[in-house]
Design a protein around this motif. Structure first.
Motif, short mmCIF file in Angstrom:
data_model
loop_
_atom_site.label_atom_id
_atom_site.label_comp_id
_atom_site.label_asym_id
_atom_site.label_seq_id
_atom_site.Cartn_x
_atom_site.Cartn_y
_atom_site.Cartn_z
N GLN A 728 0.84 -1.20 0.00
CA GLN A 728 0.00 0.00 0.00
C GLN A 728 0.88 1.25 0.00
O GLN A 728 1.97 1.25 0.57
CB GLN A 728 -0.91 0.04 1.24
N SER A 734 -4.57 10.00 -0.80
CA SER A 734 -5.32 8.81 -1.26
C SER A 734 -4.51 7.56 -0.99
O SER A 734 -3.32 7.49 -1.35
CB SER A 734 -5.62 8.92 -2.76
N ARG A 735 -5.15 6.60 -0.35
CA ARG A 735 -4.47 5.35 -0.04
C ARG A 735 -4.77 4.32 -1.12
O ARG A 735 -5.94 4.05 -1.43
CB ARG A 735 -4.90 4.82 1.33
N LEU A 736 -3.71 3.75 -1.67
CA LEU A 736 -3.84 2.79 -2.77
C LEU A 736 -3.29 1.44 -2.35
O LEU A 736 -2.25 1.36 -1.69
CB LEU A 736 -3.07 3.28 -4.00
N GLN A 748 -6.24 -0.65 -6.26
CA GLN A 748 -7.50 -0.25 -5.65
C GLN A 748 -7.29 1.02 -4.83
O GLN A 748 -6.30 1.13 -4.10
CB GLN A 748 -8.04 -1.34 -4.72
N ARG A 749 -8.21 1.95 -4.94
CA ARG A 749 -8.17 3.15 -4.10
C ARG A 749 -9.01 2.87 -2.85
O ARG A 749 -10.22 2.71 -2.92
CB ARG A 749 -8.70 4.36 -4.87
N PRO A 754 -9.55 10.60 -6.46
CA PRO A 754 -8.87 9.97 -7.60
C PRO A 754 -7.44 10.51 -7.76
O PRO A 754 -7.17 11.68 -7.51
CB PRO A 754 -9.74 10.37 -8.79
N ILE A 766 -7.02 6.31 -10.93
CA ILE A 766 -7.40 5.32 -9.92
C ILE A 766 -8.42 5.94 -8.97
O ILE A 766 -8.18 7.01 -8.42
CB ILE A 766 -6.17 4.84 -9.12
#
Length: 766
Positions: A728, A734-736, A748-749, A754, A766
Motif C-alpha cells: 500500500q 489517497s491510499r492505494l 484499488q483506491r 482519484p 485510480i
C-alpha cells in the motif's frame, strides 16, 4: 561482496530461529549480534535485547539525541576541520534483573530464548534455572517500549516455580555500569570517550505521586545534556521496592509489573549560540525532568499494563493494516517473516521521532549514533508513502539545523547552507574529510526529500514555511561551489559522491545531477508559492531577484560526464584513467579494513553504487537502454561493502531485466542484519538498509518511481519464482492498494480522491 552465507537457501537455522510470520525468535545462548536483533524502540527510547555479555551504559538503553561530546584530535590540524565530536551516550538501564535463592545468585540458565512480537510490540526473554532437588525456576521478562507515547516503557517479569515452593530474592536496580573504553580500527564503530559519560546529579525535594519509585537525574560531563529516569513496580497490586523477596508456589507464578519513564530536553541543533542546547541550571531542570517522569508513571499505573498493552497492539494493527508488504513466494514463510522484521524496525525507529534518525536508530552505538544522508535517501521515502507526518518531522529537524548549516557554509567559503555529513546536534562531527565532509551531495539529498515530500503529500504549508528555506539555501551552496569553465559547462570539483572508495574527484556524476535537480527545484518552488508566501520567503531569506535565474543557468550548464564510445554516464571525469581493481587476487572484504585509503582511491573500484543510484533517484531522466548500459558497466566494479548498495542494485537490475541478479541483491539487503552479512550487526541495525528492503520490493519488483515527486509511475518486474506482491502507498491523501501478479497490476483506491498514475507506460486514473 564476499558473502558469508548462501542466500539461495535459508541462511538461518530454523531450529534456532523458527519461522513465524509475526515473530522472530532465537533459542539457545545469544550471539554478539542478538542484542541488536531483539532490540525495541519508539524513536525516542531504544532498548537492546539479550547479548552474550553484561549490560552497561554502552549496551543497554539509549535516548534520541542524547550524546556526549569530545575534542577531536587531528594528526595534523587545518582550518575548517571538525573540532567537537559527538557520540551517542547510553543511559541507565532498567530491564536487567538478578535472581538469588537461599543466598546464592542463580547460575547460568540451562535454557534461554528471546523473541520479538511484531503485533504486540514486545520482546520476551525466557530463562530456565535448575535449583537442585528436582526444582527449577522459569523466568519470562517481557519488555514493551510504547509506540504511542514517547517517554514510557514497561516490563513484566513472571516467575514460575516447579518441584517446590521457591523463595526468590530479586534485584532490579538501575544499571549504570560504565563500558570498558577501547579503540577499534573499524570506522563503523562508535568513538569511545575515556573521560566523558554520565554523572549523577544531586536533586532536592521532588514532587512524587507514586509510592516507592526509583529516580535518578544524570548529565553528560562535556555536552552538559541532562536526562532523568524513574521507575516503579508492583506485585500483587502493591507497590514494591527495586529489591524484594517473593515466594513462588510450586506450580504457580508471580508477576511483577514495572513502568519506566525517561525524559530529556529536546535537542535544538546548535547555531551561533551554543547555549541553545545547554541547560541554564542543571539541578533545577533535572528536577523538572524527574517530575515529568513521575507524572508519566502516575498515568501508567492508573491506566494499568493491560490497557497500555492493548493500545500498543492497536497502534501496530493500524500500522500493519496500512503498511504491510505481502510476498507470496510459494516458500516456507521465511521471506515474509524477515520482511516483517525489516518493516517493524522502520515502524519502531520512527514512531515518536522528533530528532533525526541515526544510521542505527537506537539499537546500538554504531557510527557513534550519527545521522547521515541515508535518512533522507532510504528512510524518508518509506515514510512519505506510508506515514507522511513522520517524514515531515524528520525534515523539520533538518530545517532546525539550518543555523548550524549556514555557519558551516561560511567556514567552508560557500554561500547558503552546508549540512553536516555526520551529526547529532547539527554541528559537523566527521573528522575524515576525504570520504566524509567532501560528500557535499548531502545538501541535494535533503533538498530532494523536501521536494519529494511536498509533491507527494501536497503539504504546501511546509514548503512555504520550512521547505523553501532548505531549497534556497542548498541551491545557493551549489551555485557558489561550482563555476562555469572555459568549456561553457558548470563544474563542481573536489568532492566525493556516495561511493566512498572514489574520493575527491571532479564532476562526480551523482553529485552534479542531484545538484542540477536541487537548483531547478529551488527556482520552481519559489515560482509555485503564492504571492504572499513568496514575498515572505524573499524577505526572510534576503533573496536577490536574479538568484533563481543564476540557479537555472548553472543547472542548464551542469557538466554531466559521458563516454561517447561506451555510451555510459561516467561516475566522474577521471574514472577511466584509474587502474582497475584486481578482483581475482585482492579479495579481502571490506576493502576499508584491509587497504590504505590511497590504495583504494587510485583504483577503479566502488564501495557502493553511485551513478546507478542516480538512475533510480531521477528515473525519468534516463531511458531503459541507458540504464542497462550504465548498470552493466558499474555493477561488476561494485564490492557492496556498504549495506546501502544492494537495494539500489536490486532496483535497477530488476528494471533492466536482470531478474536473477535483482533477487540476489534483494536477499543481500533483506538478510543484511539477521544473517550478519556485514559482520557488524552487533553495533546496531542497518536502518537505512531496512528502508532499502522496502524500496527493493516496492520500487524494484513493484516498479514504483516518482523521480523526486514529479510523476508517479509503475512498471512492475515480479520475480519469476514469486506468485504475487501486495503493498500500500499513500499519495496526496489517497491510499492505494497495489497487487502485482504475473497477470498484471491491480490497483484499488481504499480512501481519498482519484489520483493519476502511469502504469506500464499508460496513464490511468485510480
Amino acid at each position: 561482496m564476499k558473502l558469508q552465507k548462501d542466500l539461495a537457501h535459508d541462511p538461518l537455522d530454523s531450529r534456532r530461529y523458527p519461522i513465524d510470520p509475526w515473530k522472530f525468535s532465537e533459542y539457545g545462548y545469544p550471539d554478539s549480534e542478538s542484542a541488536t536483533l531483539f532490540s525495541l524502540s519508539n524513536g525516542t527510547i531504544g532498548v537492546r535485547g539479550e547479548a552474550n555479555g553484561p549490560r552497561n551504559l554502552g549496551s543497554g538503553t539509549f535516548l534520541s539525541g542524547f550524546h556526549e561530546t569530545f575534542s577531536i584530535r587531528h594528526a595534523e590540524e587545518a582550518y575548517g576541520f571538525a573540532r567537537v565530536g559527538q557520540v551517542i551516550q547510553g543511559v541507565p538501564d532498567t530491564v536487567d534483573f538478578k535472581f538469588s535463592i537461599d543466598g546464592k545468585e542463580l547460575a547460568d540458565p540451562v535454557e534461554i530464548s528471546q523473541s520479538v512480537d511484531f503485533k504486540a510490540g514486545t520482546s520476551t526473554r525466557s530463562y530456565t534455572y535448575e535449583i537442585g532437588d528436582g526444582a527449577s525456576l522459569d523466568v519470562d521478562i517481557v519488555t514493551m517500549v510504547c509506540l504511542f507515547r514517547a517517554d514510557l516503557m514497561a516490563t513484566v517479569t513472571t516467575l514460575r516455580a516447579h518441584g517446590r515452593t521457591l523463595k526468590v530474592h530479586v534485584e532490579g536496580k538501575m544499571n549504570t555500569d560504565h563500558p570498558i573504553v577501547s579503540r577499534d580500527v573499524d570506522p563503523r564503530k562508535a568513538d569511545m570517550i575515556a573521560d566523558g559519560g554520565l554523572r549523577k546529579l544531586e536533586v532536592d525535594a521532588i514532587s512524587r505521586g507514586v509510592a516507592d519509585e526509583s529516580f535518578g537525574a544524570f548529565h553528560c560531563l562535556h555536552s552538559e545534556l541532562t536526562m532523568a529516569v524513574g521507575f516503579c513496580q508492583q506485585l500483587d497490586g502493591q507497590m514494591i521496592h527495586e529489591v524484594f523477596d517473593v515466594e513462588v508456589p510450586d506450580g504457580g507464578e508471580k508477576r511483577v509489573e514495572r513502568f519506566t519513564s525517561y525524559n530529556s530536553y529536546p535537542i535544538n541543533p546548535i547555531g551561533i549560540d551554543r547555549g541553545l542546547q545547554v541547560a541554564i541550571d542543571g539541578e533545577r531542570n533535572s528536577s523538572s525532568l524527574i517530575n515529568k517522569c513521575s507524572q508519566t508513571l502516575n498515568w501508567a499505573v492508573n491506566l494499568g499494563y493491560e490497557s497500555i498493552a492493548e493500545q500498543q497492539r492497536q497502534w501496530l494493527s493500524d500500522f500493519w493494516d496500512k503498511t504491510d508488504v505481502l510476498i507470496d513466494d510459494g516458500g516456507d514463510g521465511r521471506l515474509q517473516q524477515v520482511m516483517h522484521w525489516e518493516l517493524f524496525q522502520l515502524a519502531q525507529a520512527t514512531a515518536t521521532v522528533t530528532n533525526g534518525v541515526s544510521a542505527k536508530g537506537l539499537s546500538g552505538t554504531g557510527y557513534s549514533g550519527h545521522y547521515f544522508w541515508d535518512t533522507e535517501t532510504f528512510i524518508v521515502p518509506f515514510l512519505i508513502y506510508t506515514n507522511p507526518e513522520r517524514a515531515r518531522d524528520i525534515l523539520s529537524y533538518r530545517y532546525r539545523m539550518l543555523p548550524a548549516a549556514r555557519k558551516r557554509a561560511r567556514m567552508m567559503s560557500v554561500d547558503g547552507a552546508l549540512f553536516p555529513w555526520r551529526t547529532i546536534n547539527g554541528e559537523e562531527a566527521s573528522a575524515f574529510f576525504e570520504a566524509g565532509t567532501a560528500q557535499y551531495h548531502i545538501d541535494s539529498d535533503i533538498a530532494y526529500a523536501v521536494y519529494q515530500y511536498v509533491s507527494l503529500t501536497g503539504d504546501h504549508e511546509f514548503m512555504a514555511t520550512q521547505g523553501i528555506d532548505i531549497l534556497v539555501e542548498t541551491a545557493r551552496m551549489w551555485a557558489s561551489i561550482g563555476y562555469i569553465g572555459r568549456d561553457g559547462t558548470f563544474h563542481i570539483n573536489t568532492v566525493t559522491g556516495p561511493d566512498e572508495y572514489t574520493a575527491m574527484v571532479d564532476d562526480n556524476y551523482y553529485t552534479n545531477v542531484m545538484a542540477q535537480f536541487n537548483l531547478r527545484k529551488a527556482a520552481d518552488a519559489l515560482e509555485q508559492l503564492n504571492n504572499e508566501d513568496r514575498e515572505a520567503a524573499v524577505s526572510r531569506l534576503e533573496l536577490k531577484l536574479d538568484e533563481p535565474a543564476h540557479w537555472r543557468e548553472a543547472a542548464d550548464r551542469m557538466k554531466l560526464p559521458y563516454d561517447e564510445k561506451l555510451n555510459i554516464h561516467l561516475q566522474d571525469d577521471d574514472i577511466m584513467r584509474r587502474e582497475p581493481w584486481d578482483f581475482e587476487h585482492d579479495t579481502e572484504r571490506p576493502l576499508l579494513l584491509h587497504y590504505h585509503p590511497l590504495v583504494i582511491y587510485r583504483r577503479r573500484v566502488l564501495k557502493q553504487v553511485d551513478t546507478v543510484l542516480a538512475l533510480y533517484m531521477l528515473s525519468s531522466s534516463f531511458d531503459l537502454d541507458s540504464k542497462r548500459r550504465d548498470f552493466d558497466f558499474y555493477d561488476p566494479l561494485t564490492t557492496g561493502d556498504s549495506s546501502l548498495s544492494a537495494a539500489s542494485q536490486c532496483i535497477i537490475a530488476a528494471e533492466v531485466g536482470h531478474g536473477e541478479l535483482a533477487m540476489k541483491y534483494f536477499l543481500e539487503s533483506l538478510y543484511a542484519d539477521v544473517a550478519n552479512l556485514h559482520s557488524n550487526t552487533t553495533d546496531g541495525i542497518h536502518l537505512a538498509s531496512a528502508g532499502g528492503v522496502w524500496m527493493s520490493v516496492v520500487a524494484g519488483f513493484g516498479g514504483l518511481r516518482d523521480s523526486g515527486g514529479d510523476e508517479i509511475s509503475m512498471n512492475p518486474r515480479l520475480p519469476e519464482q514469486w506468485r504475487s506482491l501486495t503493498y500500500q502507498i499513500l499519495v496526496r491523501g489517497s491510499r492505494l492498494k497495489v497487487t502485482v501478479s504475473h497477470d498484471g497490476v491491480d490497483i484499488q483506491r481504499l480512501s481519498g480522491g482519484p489520483v493519476t498514475l502511469i502504469v506500464d507506460g499508460e496513464s490511468r486514473e485510480i
